[in-house]
Write a protein that holds these residues in place. Structure first.
Motif, PDB file in Angstrom:
ATOM      1  N   LYS A  57       0.844  -1.204   0.000  1.00 38.56           N
ATOM      2  CA  LYS A  57       0.000   0.000   0.000  1.00 38.56           C
ATOM      3  C   LYS A  57       0.875   1.249   0.000  1.00 38.56           C
ATOM      4  O   LYS A  57       1.984   1.235   0.549  1.00 38.56           O
ATOM      5  CB  LYS A  57      -0.865   0.027   1.272  1.00 38.56           C
ATOM      6  N   PRO A  58       0.332   2.357  -0.559  1.00 41.93           N
ATOM      7  CA  PRO A  58       1.129   3.586  -0.618  1.00 41.93           C
ATOM      8  C   PRO A  58       1.021   4.438   0.645  1.00 41.93           C
ATOM      9  O   PRO A  58      -0.063   4.581   1.217  1.00 41.93           O
ATOM     10  CB  PRO A  58       0.474   4.332  -1.790  1.00 41.93           C
ATOM     11  N   SER A  60       2.715   8.288   2.279  1.00 36.27           N
ATOM     12  CA  SER A  60       3.562   9.468   2.079  1.00 36.27           C
ATOM     13  C   SER A  60       4.713   9.457   3.064  1.00 36.27           C
ATOM     14  O   SER A  60       4.562   8.989   4.205  1.00 36.27           O
ATOM     15  CB  SER A  60       2.748  10.747   2.327  1.00 36.27           C
ATOM     16  N   THR A  72       3.605   7.640   8.469  1.00 39.54           N
ATOM     17  CA  THR A  72       2.622   7.780   9.537  1.00 39.54           C
ATOM     18  C   THR A  72       1.305   7.210   9.044  1.00 39.54           C
ATOM     19  O   THR A  72       0.740   7.685   8.061  1.00 39.54           O
ATOM     20  CB  THR A  72       2.518   9.260   9.943  1.00 39.54           C
ATOM     21  N   LYS A  74      -2.582   5.701   9.428  1.00 43.63           N
ATOM     22  CA  LYS A  74      -3.855   5.738  10.150  1.00 43.63           C
ATOM     23  C   LYS A  74      -4.592   4.419   9.930  1.00 43.63           C
ATOM     24  O   LYS A  74      -4.765   3.964   8.798  1.00 43.63           O
ATOM     25  CB  LYS A  74      -4.710   6.916   9.658  1.00 43.63           C
ATOM     26  N   ILE A  76      -7.267   2.268   9.120  1.00 45.12           N
ATOM     27  CA  ILE A  76      -8.533   2.485   8.407  1.00 45.12           C
ATOM     28  C   ILE A  76      -9.161   1.155   7.993  1.00 45.12           C
ATOM     29  O   ILE A  76     -10.306   0.875   8.287  1.00 45.12           O
ATOM     30  CB  ILE A  76      -8.307   3.364   7.146  1.00 45.12           C
ATOM     31  N   GLY A  77      -8.370   0.333   7.278  1.00 47.54           N
ATOM     32  CA  GLY A  77      -8.916  -0.922   6.739  1.00 47.54           C
ATOM     33  C   GLY A  77      -7.975  -2.076   7.017  1.00 47.54           C
ATOM     34  O   GLY A  77      -7.252  -2.085   8.006  1.00 47.54           O
ATOM     35  N   LYS A  78      -7.974  -3.026   6.072  1.00 53.62           N
ATOM     36  CA  LYS A  78      -7.278  -4.298   6.285  1.00 53.62           C
ATOM     37  C   LYS A  78      -5.767  -4.118   6.531  1.00 53.62           C
ATOM     38  O   LYS A  78      -5.231  -4.568   7.545  1.00 53.62           O
ATOM     39  CB  LYS A  78      -7.520  -5.182   5.038  1.00 53.62           C
ATOM     40  N   THR A  79      -5.104  -3.453   5.603  1.00 53.49           N
ATOM     41  CA  THR A  79      -3.636  -3.362   5.694  1.00 53.49           C
ATOM     42  C   THR A  79      -3.191  -2.455   6.838  1.00 53.49           C
ATOM     43  O   THR A  79      -2.282  -2.778   7.595  1.00 53.49           O
ATOM     44  CB  THR A  79      -3.060  -2.827   4.370  1.00 53.49           C
ATOM     45  N   PHE A 117      -4.917  11.675   7.618  1.00 53.90           N
ATOM     46  CA  PHE A 117      -3.510  11.319   7.389  1.00 53.90           C
ATOM     47  C   PHE A 117      -2.849  12.254   6.376  1.00 53.90           C
ATOM     48  O   PHE A 117      -1.673  12.092   6.044  1.00 53.90           O
ATOM     49  CB  PHE A 117      -3.354   9.835   7.022  1.00 53.90           C
ATOM     50  N   ALA A 120       0.509  13.735   7.238  1.00 50.49           N
ATOM     51  CA  ALA A 120       1.791  13.024   7.072  1.00 50.49           C
ATOM     52  C   ALA A 120       2.726  13.750   6.094  1.00 50.49           C
ATOM     53  O   ALA A 120       3.833  14.138   6.475  1.00 50.49           O
ATOM     54  CB  ALA A 120       1.534  11.574   6.663  1.00 50.49           C
ATOM     55  N   LEU A 219      -2.824  14.348  -3.828  1.00 54.19           N
ATOM     56  CA  LEU A 219      -4.066  13.588  -4.068  1.00 54.19           C
ATOM     57  C   LEU A 219      -3.954  12.143  -3.592  1.00 54.19           C
ATOM     58  O   LEU A 219      -2.857  11.587  -3.474  1.00 54.19           O
ATOM     59  CB  LEU A 219      -4.379  13.566  -5.572  1.00 54.19           C
ATOM     60  N   ARG A 221      -5.672   8.302  -4.485  1.00 50.77           N
ATOM     61  CA  ARG A 221      -6.527   7.408  -5.263  1.00 50.77           C
ATOM     62  C   ARG A 221      -6.109   5.972  -4.974  1.00 50.77           C
ATOM     63  O   ARG A 221      -5.035   5.745  -4.420  1.00 50.77           O
ATOM     64  CB  ARG A 221      -6.372   7.676  -6.786  1.00 50.77           C
ATOM     65  N   ILE A 223      -4.196   2.874  -5.453  1.00 52.12           N
ATOM     66  CA  ILE A 223      -2.935   2.657  -6.174  1.00 52.12           C
ATOM     67  C   ILE A 223      -2.764   1.162  -6.425  1.00 52.12           C
ATOM     68  O   ILE A 223      -2.826   0.363  -5.487  1.00 52.12           O
ATOM     69  CB  ILE A 223      -1.733   3.198  -5.347  1.00 52.12           C
ATOM     70  N   PRO A 246       1.721  12.308  -6.682  1.00 52.18           N
ATOM     71  CA  PRO A 246       0.419  12.714  -6.133  1.00 52.18           C
ATOM     72  C   PRO A 246       0.262  14.227  -5.992  1.00 52.18           C
ATOM     73  O   PRO A 246      -0.847  14.695  -5.862  1.00 52.18           O
ATOM     74  CB  PRO A 246       0.376  12.048  -4.753  1.00 52.18           C
TER      75      PRO A 246
HETATM   76  C1  LIG Z   1      -0.174   8.763  -2.573  1.00 54.78           C
HETATM   77  C2  LIG Z   1      -0.817   8.213  -1.347  1.00 54.78           C
HETATM   78  C3  LIG Z   1      -0.280   8.507  -0.105  1.00 54.78           C
HETATM   79  C4  LIG Z   1      -0.872   8.016   1.058  1.00 54.78           C
HETATM   80  N1  LIG Z   1      -0.324   8.317   2.258  1.00 54.78           N
HETATM   81  C5  LIG Z   1      -0.858   7.826   3.394  1.00 54.78           C
HETATM   82  C6  LIG Z   1      -0.275   8.115   4.650  1.00 54.78           C
HETATM   83  O1  LIG Z   1       0.714   8.828   4.746  1.00 54.78           O
HETATM   84  N2  LIG Z   1      -0.866   7.584   5.760  1.00 54.78           N
HETATM   85  C7  LIG Z   1      -1.978   6.786   5.676  1.00 54.78           C
HETATM   86  O2  LIG Z   1      -2.453   6.330   6.716  1.00 54.78           O
HETATM   87  N3  LIG Z   1      -2.548   6.507   4.498  1.00 54.78           N
HETATM   88  C8  LIG Z   1      -1.999   7.001   3.350  1.00 54.78           C
HETATM   89  N4  LIG Z   1      -2.569   6.706   2.142  1.00 54.78           N
HETATM   90  C9  LIG Z   1      -3.757   5.879   2.103  1.00 54.78           C
HETATM   91  C10 LIG Z   1      -3.414   4.475   2.406  1.00 54.78           C
HETATM   92  O3  LIG Z   1      -2.745   3.879   1.334  1.00 54.78           O
HETATM   93  C11 LIG Z   1      -4.797   3.900   2.718  1.00 54.78           C
HETATM   94  O4  LIG Z   1      -5.091   4.231   4.039  1.00 54.78           O
HETATM   95  C12 LIG Z   1      -4.801   2.496   2.537  1.00 54.78           C
HETATM   96  O5  LIG Z   1      -4.827   2.269   1.150  1.00 54.78           O
HETATM   97  C13 LIG Z   1      -6.005   1.866   3.201  1.00 54.78           C
HETATM   98  O6  LIG Z   1      -5.659   0.570   3.120  1.00 54.78           O
HETATM   99  P1  LIG Z   1      -6.352  -0.540   3.969  1.00 54.78           P
HETATM  100  O7  LIG Z   1      -5.970  -1.851   3.365  1.00 54.78           O
HETATM  101  O8  LIG Z   1      -6.041  -0.336   5.394  1.00 54.78           O
HETATM  102  O9  LIG Z   1      -7.884  -0.229   3.769  1.00 54.78           O
HETATM  103  P2  LIG Z   1      -8.860  -1.028   2.797  1.00 54.78           P
HETATM  104  O10 LIG Z   1      -9.064  -2.406   3.365  1.00 54.78           O
HETATM  105  O11 LIG Z   1      -8.365  -0.901   1.409  1.00 54.78           O
HETATM  106  O12 LIG Z   1     -10.165  -0.188   2.985  1.00 54.78           O
HETATM  107  C14 LIG Z   1     -11.062  -0.502   4.006  1.00 54.78           C
HETATM  108  C15 LIG Z   1     -12.193   0.441   4.013  1.00 54.78           C
HETATM  109  O13 LIG Z   1     -11.720   1.773   4.277  1.00 54.78           O
HETATM  110  C16 LIG Z   1     -12.152   2.631   3.259  1.00 54.78           C
HETATM  111  N5  LIG Z   1     -11.059   3.533   3.014  1.00 54.78           N
HETATM  112  C17 LIG Z   1      -9.936   3.258   2.326  1.00 54.78           C
HETATM  113  N6  LIG Z   1      -9.152   4.356   2.283  1.00 54.78           N
HETATM  114  C18 LIG Z   1      -9.846   5.315   2.968  1.00 54.78           C
HETATM  115  C19 LIG Z   1      -9.592   6.659   3.280  1.00 54.78           C
HETATM  116  N7  LIG Z   1      -8.490   7.248   2.855  1.00 54.78           N
HETATM  117  N8  LIG Z   1     -10.507   7.360   4.006  1.00 54.78           N
HETATM  118  C20 LIG Z   1     -11.618   6.777   4.420  1.00 54.78           C
HETATM  119  N9  LIG Z   1     -11.929   5.507   4.161  1.00 54.78           N
HETATM  120  C21 LIG Z   1     -11.070   4.788   3.437  1.00 54.78           C
HETATM  121  C22 LIG Z   1     -12.451   1.769   2.050  1.00 54.78           C
HETATM  122  O14 LIG Z   1     -13.486   2.352   1.277  1.00 54.78           O
HETATM  123  C23 LIG Z   1     -12.928   0.488   2.695  1.00 54.78           C
HETATM  124  O15 LIG Z   1     -14.290   0.552   2.967  1.00 54.78           O
HETATM  125  C24 LIG Z   1      -2.022   7.207   0.968  1.00 54.78           C
HETATM  126  C25 LIG Z   1      -2.583   6.919  -0.280  1.00 54.78           C
HETATM  127  C26 LIG Z   1      -1.994   7.431  -1.421  1.00 54.78           C
HETATM  128  C27 LIG Z   1      -2.593   7.140  -2.749  1.00 54.78           C
END
Ligand SMILES: Cc1cc2nc3c(=O)[nH]c(=O)nc-3n(C[C@H](O)[C@H](O)[C@H](O)COP(=O)(O)OP(=O)(O)OC[C@H]3O[C@@H](n4cnc5c(N)ncnc54)[C@H](O)[C@@H]3O)c2cc1C
Ligand code: FES
Length: 274
Positions: A57-58, A60, A72, A74, A76-79, A117, A120, A219, A221, A223, A246
Motif C-alpha cells: 500500500k502507498p 507518504s 505515519t 492511520k 482504516i482498513g485491512k492493511t 492522514f 503526514a 491527491l 486514489r 494505487i 500525487p
Molecule cells: C499517494 C498516497 C499517499 C498516502 N499516504 C498515506 C499516509 O501517509 N498515511 C496513511 O495512513 N494513508 C496514506 N494513504 C492511504 C493508504 O494507502 C490507505 O489508508 C490504505 O490504502 C487503506 O488501506 P487498507 O488496506 O487499510 O484499507 P482497505 O481495506 O483498502 O479499505 C477498508 C475500508 O476503508 C475505506 N477507506 C480506504 N481508504 C480510505 C480513506 N483514505 N478514508 C476513508 N476511508 C477509506 C475503504 O473504502 C474500505 O471501505 C495514501 C494513499 C496514497 C494514494
C-alpha cells in the motif's frame, strides 16, 4: 540487484514505532543492505510499503532524519489495521520508492491546510519549508480529540489554527476551510499546500482560484502498481496520481473534473466521492 532503482522493492527494517494517537502510528524504517542509502527523498513523494505475504500500500513520507524514513499510518482498513496492530520493531518489510512527484517549494507566506492522514506529507514539508526560512501558517481540521496528532511540531514551527467538529480544541467547525478568508487576510498568504479529505481539498482549490493564488495538493486514489502502468489511479482518463502526482498544482487540477466528484475503485468502476 540495483537497489538505486526506485521501482525495485528494497528490504528495510522497522527501527522505531511511535504511537501518535489511538489510530495513528509512525514507523521509522532503515535500510539493512550494506552501503545502501535512501535518496531523492522530497516532501510529497510516497513509497509503496510491502508487507510480505500480505499486501502492498502507498504511504507518504512523513519525515527523513538520520537515514531513517518515517511513514505515519492511520488505522482504516485491512492493511493499515494489520500494520497498526501487528508490526513491531525489528520486523523486516519491503519498500518501493520514493515514487511520484513531490511539492515545489515557493512563496513567502505559506499556508498548510490538512486533515486526517494528510498531515503526514505536510509534516515533512513543514521541516523543508523551515530550511527556506518562510513564514509558515497552518490550518488543521480534526473531528475530535482522539483524531489529533502532530500538534507539537505544527505548534512549534508555524502559526497554528485548529478546528474540531465537536469544539474540544480550537474553533468549533465542521469544515476547517471556513477559516480560510480570515487566515488569508491575517497572514497575507501567497502559497497554499494542502492534503486531506478530497472534499476539503476541493474547497481549498475553489478558494485558491477565487483569490488567484497558487496551491499544491497531494491527491489520493486507489494505487495498483504505483509506477504508471495499470491505470487504476487515473483522474479524467489521463492524470496518473502515482506518476504525474500525487502532488498537483491548482492550475492543472482545475482542469480535472473528476477531482472532488469521482474516483475509480479497486476493480476499476467509477464511484462518487462523498
Ligand atoms: C499517494 C498516497 C499517499 C498516502 N499516504 C498515506 C499516509 O501517509 N498515511 C496513511 O495512513 N494513508 C496514506 N494513504 C492511504 C493508504 O494507502 C490507505 O489508508 C490504505 O490504502 C487503506 O488501506 P487498507 O488496506 O487499510 O484499507 P482497505 O481495506 O483498502 O479499505 C477498508 C475500508 O476503508 C475505506 N477507506 C480506504 N481508504 C480510505 C480513506 N483514505 N478514508 C476513508 N476511508 C477509506 C475503504 O473504502 C474500505 O471501505 C495514501 C494513499 C496514497 C494514494
Ligand atoms: S497505480 Fe498503476 S498507474 Fe497509477
Amino acid at each position: 540487484m540495483n537497489f538505486s532503482n526506485e521501482k525495485i522493492p528494497k528490504p528495510v527494517i522497522i527501527k522505531e514505532i511511535k504511537e501518535e494517537s489511538a489510530y495513528v502510528k509512525t514507523f521509522k524504517l532503515g535500510s539493512y543492505i550494506e552501503g545502501y542509502k535512501f535518496e531523492n527523498i522530497a516532501p510529497g513523494k510516497f513509497c509503496n510499503i510491502w508487507i510480505p505475504k500480505f499486501n502492498m500500500k502507498p504511504f507518504s513520507i512523513s519525515d527523513f532524519e538520520n537515514d531513517l524514513l518515517s511513514f505515519t499510518v492511520k488505522k482504516i482498513g485491512k492493511t493499515t489495521t494489520y500494520m497498526y496492530e501487528k508490526l513491531k520493531i525489528g520486523d523486516k518489510i519491503g519498500l518501493m520508492g520514493p515514487l511520484g512527484k513531490g511539492f515545489t517549494i515557493q512563496g513567502n507566506n505559506v499556508l498548510l491546510v490538512g486533515g486526517g492522514f494528510g498531515l503526514a506529507p505536510l509534516r515533512y514539508l513543514l521541516k523543508e519549508l523551515l530550511k527556506n526560512k518562510l513564514n509558515i501558517t497552518s490550518l488543521l481540521g480534526f473531528k475530535t480529540e482522539s483524531d489529533i496528532f502532530f500538534l507539537d511540531i505544527f505548534e512549534k514551527y508555524s502559526n497554528l489554527h485548529i478546528t474540531t467538529e465537536d469544539g474540544c480544541m480550537g474553533i468549533k467547525s465542521k469544515y476547517c476551510t471556513d477559516q480560510l478568508d480570515y487566515i488569508f487576510e491575517e497572514h497575507k498568504i501567497d502559497q497554499i499546500y494542502c492534503c486531506g479529505p478530497e472534499l476539503m481539498m476541493f474547497k481549498v482549490l475553489e478558494f485558491a482560484i477565487e483569490h488567484n493564488i497558487n496551491a499544491q495538493f497531494s491527491l489520493e486514489r486507489y494505487i495498483g502498481c504505483g509506477i504508471g502502468i495499470c491505470g487504476k489511479c487515473v483522474l479524467n482518463g489521463k492524470f496518473r496520481v502515482c506518476l504525474d502526482g500525487p502532488v498537483i498544482d491548482s492550475s492543472q487540477l482545475k482542469e480535472l473534473s473528476d477531482f472532488g466528484r469521482l474516483k475509480l475503485t479497486k476493480n476499476g468502476s467509477k464511484i462518487k466521492i462523498e
